[in-house]
Write a protein that holds these residues in place. Sequence first.
Motif, PDB file in Angstrom:
ATOM      1  N   THR A 232      64.171  34.690 -25.009  1.00 35.05           N
ATOM      2  CA  THR A 232      64.705  35.847 -24.288  1.00 35.05           C
ATOM      3  C   THR A 232      64.578  35.682 -22.781  1.00 35.05           C
ATOM      4  O   THR A 232      65.005  36.552 -22.022  1.00 35.05           O
ATOM      5  N   ALA A 233      63.989  34.582 -22.339  1.00 35.33           N
ATOM      6  CA  ALA A 233      63.813  34.275 -20.919  1.00 35.33           C
ATOM      7  C   ALA A 233      63.633  32.761 -20.803  1.00 35.33           C
ATOM      8  O   ALA A 233      63.445  32.076 -21.811  1.00 35.33           O
ATOM      9  N   PRO A 234      63.661  32.223 -19.591  1.00 35.43           N
ATOM     10  CA  PRO A 234      63.491  30.777 -19.432  1.00 35.43           C
ATOM     11  C   PRO A 234      62.082  30.281 -19.723  1.00 35.43           C
ATOM     12  O   PRO A 234      61.858  29.076 -19.776  1.00 35.43           O
ATOM     13  N   SER A 235      61.144  31.200 -19.899  1.00 33.75           N
ATOM     14  CA  SER A 235      59.750  30.809 -20.094  1.00 33.75           C
ATOM     15  C   SER A 235      59.046  31.812 -20.987  1.00 33.75           C
ATOM     16  O   SER A 235      59.434  32.983 -21.071  1.00 33.75           O
ATOM     17  N   LEU A 236      57.995  31.355 -21.650  1.00 39.38           N
ATOM     18  CA  LEU A 236      57.073  32.268 -22.304  1.00 39.38           C
ATOM     19  C   LEU A 236      56.206  32.937 -21.236  1.00 39.38           C
ATOM     20  O   LEU A 236      56.067  32.435 -20.121  1.00 39.38           O
ATOM     21  N   HIS A 237      55.599  34.073 -21.574  1.00 40.13           N
ATOM     22  CA  HIS A 237      54.695  34.765 -20.660  1.00 40.13           C
ATOM     23  C   HIS A 237      53.320  34.880 -21.324  1.00 40.13           C
ATOM     24  O   HIS A 237      53.129  34.459 -22.473  1.00 40.13           O
ATOM     25  N   VAL A 238      52.356  35.440 -20.595  1.00 45.42           N
ATOM     26  CA  VAL A 238      50.986  35.455 -21.118  1.00 45.42           C
ATOM     27  C   VAL A 238      50.854  36.301 -22.382  1.00 45.42           C
ATOM     28  O   VAL A 238      49.948  36.074 -23.186  1.00 45.42           O
ATOM     29  N   GLY A 239      51.760  37.257 -22.597  1.00 43.02           N
ATOM     30  CA  GLY A 239      51.728  38.016 -23.842  1.00 43.02           C
ATOM     31  C   GLY A 239      51.984  37.131 -25.053  1.00 43.02           C
ATOM     32  O   GLY A 239      51.401  37.337 -26.117  1.00 43.02           O
ATOM     33  N   ASN A 240      52.845  36.132 -24.884  1.00 43.38           N
ATOM     34  CA  ASN A 240      53.119  35.196 -25.979  1.00 43.38           C
ATOM     35  C   ASN A 240      51.907  34.337 -26.321  1.00 43.38           C
ATOM     36  O   ASN A 240      51.799  33.812 -27.433  1.00 43.38           O
ATOM     37  N   LEU A 241      51.010  34.187 -25.347  1.00 43.95           N
ATOM     38  CA  LEU A 241      49.827  33.354 -25.579  1.00 43.95           C
ATOM     39  C   LEU A 241      48.939  33.899 -26.688  1.00 43.95           C
ATOM     40  O   LEU A 241      48.251  33.132 -27.361  1.00 43.95           O
ATOM     41  N   VAL A 242      48.938  35.220 -26.880  1.00 46.37           N
ATOM     42  CA  VAL A 242      48.029  35.824 -27.850  1.00 46.37           C
ATOM     43  C   VAL A 242      48.238  35.194 -29.226  1.00 46.37           C
ATOM     44  O   VAL A 242      47.322  34.630 -29.828  1.00 46.37           O
ATOM     45  N   VAL A 243      49.475  35.254 -29.733  1.00 47.94           N
ATOM     46  CA  VAL A 243      49.742  34.725 -31.075  1.00 47.94           C
ATOM     47  C   VAL A 243      49.847  33.203 -31.075  1.00 47.94           C
ATOM     48  O   VAL A 243      49.494  32.543 -32.046  1.00 47.94           O
ATOM     49  N   LEU A 244      50.294  32.611 -29.959  1.00 54.89           N
ATOM     50  CA  LEU A 244      50.377  31.151 -29.881  1.00 54.89           C
ATOM     51  C   LEU A 244      48.994  30.522 -30.001  1.00 54.89           C
ATOM     52  O   LEU A 244      48.810  29.496 -30.667  1.00 54.89           O
ATOM     53  N   LEU A 245      48.001  31.148 -29.382  1.00 53.92           N
ATOM     54  CA  LEU A 245      46.647  30.605 -29.468  1.00 53.92           C
ATOM     55  C   LEU A 245      46.013  30.870 -30.830  1.00 53.92           C
ATOM     56  O   LEU A 245      45.127  30.127 -31.264  1.00 53.92           O
ATOM     57  N   VAL A 246      46.462  31.920 -31.523  1.00 49.63           N
ATOM     58  CA  VAL A 246      46.016  32.107 -32.911  1.00 49.63           C
ATOM     59  C   VAL A 246      46.553  30.962 -33.763  1.00 49.63           C
ATOM     60  O   VAL A 246      45.841  30.413 -34.620  1.00 49.63           O
ATOM     61  N   LEU A 247      47.794  30.572 -33.527  1.00 49.25           N
ATOM     62  CA  LEU A 247      48.366  29.424 -34.237  1.00 49.25           C
ATOM     63  C   LEU A 247      47.536  28.172 -33.966  1.00 49.25           C
ATOM     64  O   LEU A 247      47.275  27.378 -34.880  1.00 49.25           O
ATOM     65  N   ARG A 248      47.118  28.004 -32.741  1.00 47.12           N
ATOM     66  CA  ARG A 248      46.264  26.860 -32.386  1.00 47.12           C
ATOM     67  C   ARG A 248      44.930  26.923 -33.128  1.00 47.12           C
ATOM     68  O   ARG A 248      44.407  25.903 -33.582  1.00 47.12           O
ATOM     69  N   ARG A 249      44.368  28.134 -33.262  1.00 42.76           N
ATOM     70  CA  ARG A 249      43.091  28.280 -33.977  1.00 42.76           C
ATOM     71  C   ARG A 249      43.240  27.855 -35.439  1.00 42.76           C
ATOM     72  O   ARG A 249      42.335  27.248 -36.013  1.00 42.76           O
ATOM     73  N   PHE A 250      44.370  28.184 -36.041  1.00 43.26           N
ATOM     74  CA  PHE A 250      44.607  27.764 -37.419  1.00 43.26           C
ATOM     75  C   PHE A 250      44.685  26.245 -37.513  1.00 43.26           C
ATOM     76  O   PHE A 250      44.158  25.651 -38.465  1.00 43.26           O
ATOM     77  N   GLN A 251      45.316  25.599 -36.540  1.00 39.02           N
ATOM     78  CA  GLN A 251      45.380  24.145 -36.586  1.00 39.02           C
ATOM     79  C   GLN A 251      43.991  23.535 -36.429  1.00 39.02           C
ATOM     80  O   GLN A 251      43.638  22.568 -37.125  1.00 39.02           O
ATOM     81  N   LEU A 252      43.190  24.079 -35.534  1.00 39.91           N
ATOM     82  CA  LEU A 252      41.831  23.576 -35.352  1.00 39.91           C
ATOM     83  C   LEU A 252      41.002  23.741 -36.628  1.00 39.91           C
ATOM     84  O   LEU A 252      40.048  22.993 -36.851  1.00 39.91           O
ATOM     85  N   ALA A 253      41.385  24.712 -37.460  1.00 36.56           N
ATOM     86  CA  ALA A 253      40.682  24.936 -38.727  1.00 36.56           C
ATOM     87  C   ALA A 253      41.235  24.058 -39.845  1.00 36.56           C
ATOM     88  O   ALA A 253      40.802  24.183 -40.996  1.00 36.56           O
ATOM     89  N   GLY A 254      42.209  23.186 -39.530  1.00 39.69           N
ATOM     90  CA  GLY A 254      42.699  22.233 -40.521  1.00 39.69           C
ATOM     91  C   GLY A 254      44.046  22.537 -41.124  1.00 39.69           C
ATOM     92  O   GLY A 254      44.503  21.823 -42.024  1.00 39.69           O
ATOM     93  N   HIS A 255      44.714  23.592 -40.670  1.00 35.22           N
ATOM     94  CA  HIS A 255      46.000  23.979 -41.239  1.00 35.22           C
ATOM     95  C   HIS A 255      47.159  23.436 -40.393  1.00 35.22           C
ATOM     96  O   HIS A 255      46.983  23.114 -39.220  1.00 35.22           O
TER      97      HIS A 255
ATOM     98  N   THR B  26      53.613  29.061 -46.215  1.00 35.92           N
ATOM     99  CA  THR B  26      53.265  30.252 -46.999  1.00 35.92           C
ATOM    100  C   THR B  26      52.641  31.380 -46.171  1.00 35.92           C
ATOM    101  O   THR B  26      52.195  32.381 -46.735  1.00 35.92           O
ATOM    102  N   LEU B  27      52.609  31.219 -44.871  1.00 40.91           N
ATOM    103  CA  LEU B  27      52.035  32.268 -44.023  1.00 40.91           C
ATOM    104  C   LEU B  27      52.847  32.384 -42.748  1.00 40.91           C
ATOM    105  O   LEU B  27      53.141  31.382 -42.093  1.00 40.91           O
ATOM    106  N   GLN B  28      53.217  33.615 -42.408  1.00 46.63           N
ATOM    107  CA  GLN B  28      53.833  33.876 -41.107  1.00 46.63           C
ATOM    108  C   GLN B  28      52.906  34.747 -40.275  1.00 46.63           C
ATOM    109  O   GLN B  28      52.414  35.775 -40.746  1.00 46.63           O
ATOM    110  N   LEU B  29      52.682  34.318 -39.045  1.00 44.10           N
ATOM    111  CA  LEU B  29      51.935  35.101 -38.064  1.00 44.10           C
ATOM    112  C   LEU B  29      52.914  35.799 -37.129  1.00 44.10           C
ATOM    113  O   LEU B  29      54.018  35.311 -36.896  1.00 44.10           O
ATOM    114  N   GLY B  30      52.483  36.917 -36.559  1.00 47.66           N
ATOM    115  CA  GLY B  30      53.320  37.603 -35.580  1.00 47.66           C
ATOM    116  C   GLY B  30      52.580  38.770 -34.974  1.00 47.66           C
ATOM    117  O   GLY B  30      51.474  39.125 -35.404  1.00 47.66           O
ATOM    118  N   GLY B  31      53.184  39.377 -33.973  1.00 48.76           N
ATOM    119  CA  GLY B  31      52.635  40.596 -33.406  1.00 48.76           C
ATOM    120  C   GLY B  31      52.769  41.739 -34.393  1.00 48.76           C
ATOM    121  O   GLY B  31      53.597  41.690 -35.317  1.00 48.76           O
TER     122      GLY B  31
END
Length: 421
Positions: free
Chosen positions: A39-62, A187-192
């Motif tokens: 919706t814009a040329p860049s993500l903003h810090v609000g997008n970081l909330v769920v993006l970093l949750v995705l990162r946490r799942f990867q760090l946990a092996g997923h 099998t899992l979708q994350l989102g706001g």
Amino acid sequence: MNLLEDLRWRGLLAQSTDEAALLESLKKPITLYVGFDPTAPSLHVGNLVVLLVLRRFQLAGHTPIALVGGATGLVGDPSGKNEERTLNSTEIVEGWVNRIRTQVSAFLDFSEAKNKAIVVNNLDWTSPLSAIEFLRDIGKHFSVNQMLSKDSVSTRLEAGGISYTEFSYQVLQSYDFLELYRRNNCTLQLGGSDQWGNIVAGLDLIRRVEQGSGHALTVPLLTKADGTKFGKTAGGSVWLDPAMTSPYAFFQYWLNTDDKDVINFLKVFSFKSHEEIAALENAHKENPGLREAHRALARELTALVHSQATTDRVEAAAKALFGQGDLTELDEETLAGALAELPRTTVSKNDAIPTWVDLLAATGVVDSKSAARRIVKEGGAYLNNEKISGEDFAPQKSDFLCGKYAVLRKGKRDLAAVELI
């Protein structure tokens, strides 16, 4: 502490379809995804909330999938909006997709053999579908009555109506979940939390079409303690793109976090341990003036988004602006970013440079030239951290840092910039 317990401690759990079943499934590696619309040329810090949750799942092996919505970005999500989005051209959306694809990739690990990250574009499976195929094979599984009951749709209907284009967004997002389930056993979708209705609609589509099952997990929409919207400043959104929000401004955004929010933001955005955050919380309670928690937050997030080297440069710039470092050692890009938010005036290279008094008055930091003269008399006038002693002092072109900028300082804290153009 398991992953879900950690997310709950950090305030990152809003809703889940069946938490016990999800917890059981997480005992083995799973594949999950988060979608980001261009919706814009860049993500903003609000997008970081769920993006970093995705990162946490990867760090946990997923295995994480970051979906960039080349298709859904052409349609627009009605969630939280009282009016239709402006539809951008396919060329603009394609350009934004490529930029956001690069951004999300920076937060995930593509090197691991077992659970390396995946980035996809939903246009790849949506564009080959004909309208007839979409309506017959996908649309038939959706109840209009249920779609009308979704908060995002009902709100728009109450506000005056919704187009079929945005009304169909839920079907497209559900189809994404179905395709990733088919292609990647996702099998899992994350989102706001505002995406809850769309996510569970995707689960229902998987059940109807493939007789399969999955999970939904949403993250609370982040708000600030004073009730204002997170991620906004007087100048607008705080972007991840350094060309849209300079690394210096990005660092200062986190450094200036309200005392009431700083520990919460550390939990949400930081990858520090519970013990490290607890120590910062105690330090903040004992001496809030030191701002240790704020500085830890600003350093970690700026390094995560812009690199450690950039963080070091912007910290050096912040110190130098207030006389605790050498301004001449700053590179032009860092200096420009540091001065971008300051009151400023410009001087033509072809004109004589006005006096320090005239320049300060022109920036608006003081109400009049007489006020600027008083500052000089009282010993509070500085140019590039050097004290000015005479009211008639005028900078030379050689005084301009990087041949372009001069920093005016009134007392200890009030700064302004002069740009040579």
